[in-house]
Scaffold this active site. Structure first.
Site, PDB file in Angstrom:
ATOM      1  CB  CYS A  47      -0.913   0.003   1.216  1.00 17.64           C
ATOM      2  SG  CYS A  47      -2.070   1.384   1.252  1.00 17.64           S
ATOM      3  NE  ARG A  51     -10.871  -9.974 -13.677  1.00 21.46           N
ATOM      4  CZ  ARG A  51     -10.401  -9.586 -12.499  1.00 21.46           C
ATOM      5  NH1 ARG A  51     -10.939  -8.562 -11.871  1.00 21.46           N
ATOM      6  NH2 ARG A  51      -9.406 -10.218 -11.935  1.00 21.46           N
TER       7      ARG A  51
END
Length: 507
Positions: A342, A437
């Site tokens: 992160c 996708r």
């Protein structure tokens, strides 16, 4: 003060400065002081050490009670949950964790149909009683039967007449193993009725006796009209014995969590996931201290009812935790920017160091009897123990499981070693994979990074090591239960030199 907001917690009054600034609450300060933590500076794992006390625990192996509450009536024997990340938790990881007493949250980055299937795989992995066992028509071909058994990873199918809905036989992998004429009908190779069966309501112990007496592995449960209402298998009974700490629902199935976001058809998704068998819904967003998450929790409860168990996050301040608790969250996930992949603290510069975040949020959550899930920053056993000592009921992990056999993705060889990929949900690579996708999502400035991590083997090895460290820490503090450990532990600040001193010397 003009413009200040007044909050009430169990009758106690807190002032929150206008603009959402941090309150100087008596409850938070009292809890921090009790833990040996300062209120004026934020600390993380390396900044503190756990103090030891006089102990009557003879050895770590004597400690057996590590039970902790995840949310409402869900108690884990192993206070570990796996991160809802696309490189960490799908059905394999969730199954492995639940068998060892933890829980996995299926990530939200699959199409809803795939998420539903992942939930079903977990619920079918171990079952006391399989309520809707896989079946096939007697008119189907051997090829279809073999494909079904391979796809569902099962050793047999009940054969049910599609017209009468009655059980007419059973076909197992042994019946088709050496069958070369795949066009044959199932009716030609199956074991025909009458089979050894049992009525609805048969207990697992009764089933064990029947299976042993008749030397069979599958016991269909049928009603008076010979319609199948369930199935008990010897394999599942053995798994119950093999995994005594497993996290199971009242029907004997493994428990599993499912994750949704705060946008789109999230209520409809939650409904489908719950119908598939999800035991808890995690509403996950990077910015949890928000009106959007607050409304999502309320809307989900209003639409699907108060029985829905909801975990929500992420937040890292007492105000954020209180917001989600008052919205109806049954568990609150704590941590911003502490994860190994992160960049939220490095980029936007946001995120409270994790020990302080856990402790401050716990101070508020305790008043509402709502458990805290510590999420982020765990690099080893010490961090795991410190997160629980600070007040977390459970600890979510991504980095610790990265590279395990059960994580999604195939291992690859590079530099003569075996590796797997681990990446943050805000990494550029992850965002591009979602675009592939056809989700049409605009690529944002990345706040996460991808990494290759060494292949670690099975997740069970990681869990056993962490739990061994926890029991050892409990023995130093002098506590026999995890609940007592959270109450008794105290911290002391340490310098970076003190932290480095505690590391094993390297040649």
């Amino acid at each position: 003060m003009d413009g200040d907001e007044i909050l009430k917690i169990n009758g106690e009054i807190f002032q929150v400065a206008e603009g959402g600034q941090r309150p100087t609450s008596a409850i938070t300060k009292e809890y921090l002081a009790q833990k040996g933590l300062p209120a004026d500076i934020a600390l993380t794992f390396e900044d503190v050490t756990i103090l030891d006390f006089k102990s009557d625990v003879p050895s770590r192996s004597a400690i057996t009670d590590t039970k902790s509450r995840l949310a409402r009536d869900i108690f884990l024997q192993t206070p570990i949950v796996s991160a809802n990340m696309d490189t960490i938790t799908e059905s394999q990881m969730a199954i492995a964790l639940a068998r060892l007493g933890g829980l996995g949250f299926i990530h939200q980055f699959l199409p809803i149909e795939r998420r539903v299937e992942e939930i079903k795989k977990v619920k079918r992995a171990d079952s006391g009683v399989i309520e809707n066992p896989f079946n096939i028509s007697p008119e189907a071909t051997v090829a279809e039967a073999k494909n079904s058994m391979e796809n569902f990873q099962i050793s047999g199918l009940l054969v049910i007449d599609p017209v009468s809905a009655k059980l007419v036989g059973i076909i197992t992998s042994r019946d088709v193993r050496f069958e070369t004429m795949l066009e044959k009908r199932v009716a030609e190779v199956m074991t025909n009725s009458p089979l050894i069966t049992a009525p609805p309501g048969t207990t697992l112990e009764q089933a064990r006796v029947i299976l042993k007496k008749n030397k069979i592995e599958k016991l269909p449960l049928v009603d008076n009209e010979e319609r199948v209402v369930g199935l008990i298998t010897a394999k599942d009974l053995l798994k119950i014995e093999q995994y005594p700490k497993a996290l199971r629902d009242p029907k004997g199935r493994l428990r599993v969590g499912a994750t949704i976001g705060v946008s789109g058809k999230f209520i409809e998704e939650a409904d489908q996931l719950l119908r598939a068998g999800a035991d808890i819904i995690l509403i996950d967003t990077a910015r949890g201290f928000s009106t959007k998450l607050e409304e999502a929790i309320k809307n989900l409860k209003n639409s699907l009812g108060e029985k829905v168990i909801i975990a929500a996050g992420n937040v890292d301040t007492p105000e954020g935790a209180l917001l989600l608790i008052e919205a109806g969250a049954d568990a609150v996930k704590i941590g911003i920017g502490g994860g190994a992949v992160c960049k939220t603290r490095e980029g936007p510069g946001v995120g409270v160091p994790q020990i302080s975040a856990i402790a401050e949020c716990t101070a508020v959550a305790l008043k509402h009897r709502v458990p805290i899930i510590a999420d982020g920053g765990i690099r080893g056993g010490a961090d795991f123990c410190k997160a629980l000592a600070a007040g977390a009921s459970t600890v979510m992990m991504g980095w610790m499981f990265a590279g395990c056999e059960e994580t999604p993705g195939e291992p690859f060889y590079e530099d003569g070693e075996q590796w797997k990929i681990y990446r943050g949900s805000a990494s550029l690579e992850f965002q591009l994979s979602r675009s592939d996708r056809d989700e049409g999502e605009r690529v944002r400035t990345p706040e996460g990074v991808p990494r290759r991590v060494r292949y670690k083997g099975e997740a069970a090895d990681v869990i056993h090591e962490l739990m061994s460290y926890l029991r050892s820490s409990m023995s130093y503090v002098g506590t026999w239960t995890l609940e007592e450990y959270r109450k008794k532990t105290r911290f002391r600040r340490q310098t970076i030199s003190g932290y480095e001193e505690g590391k094993p010397a390297r040649p």
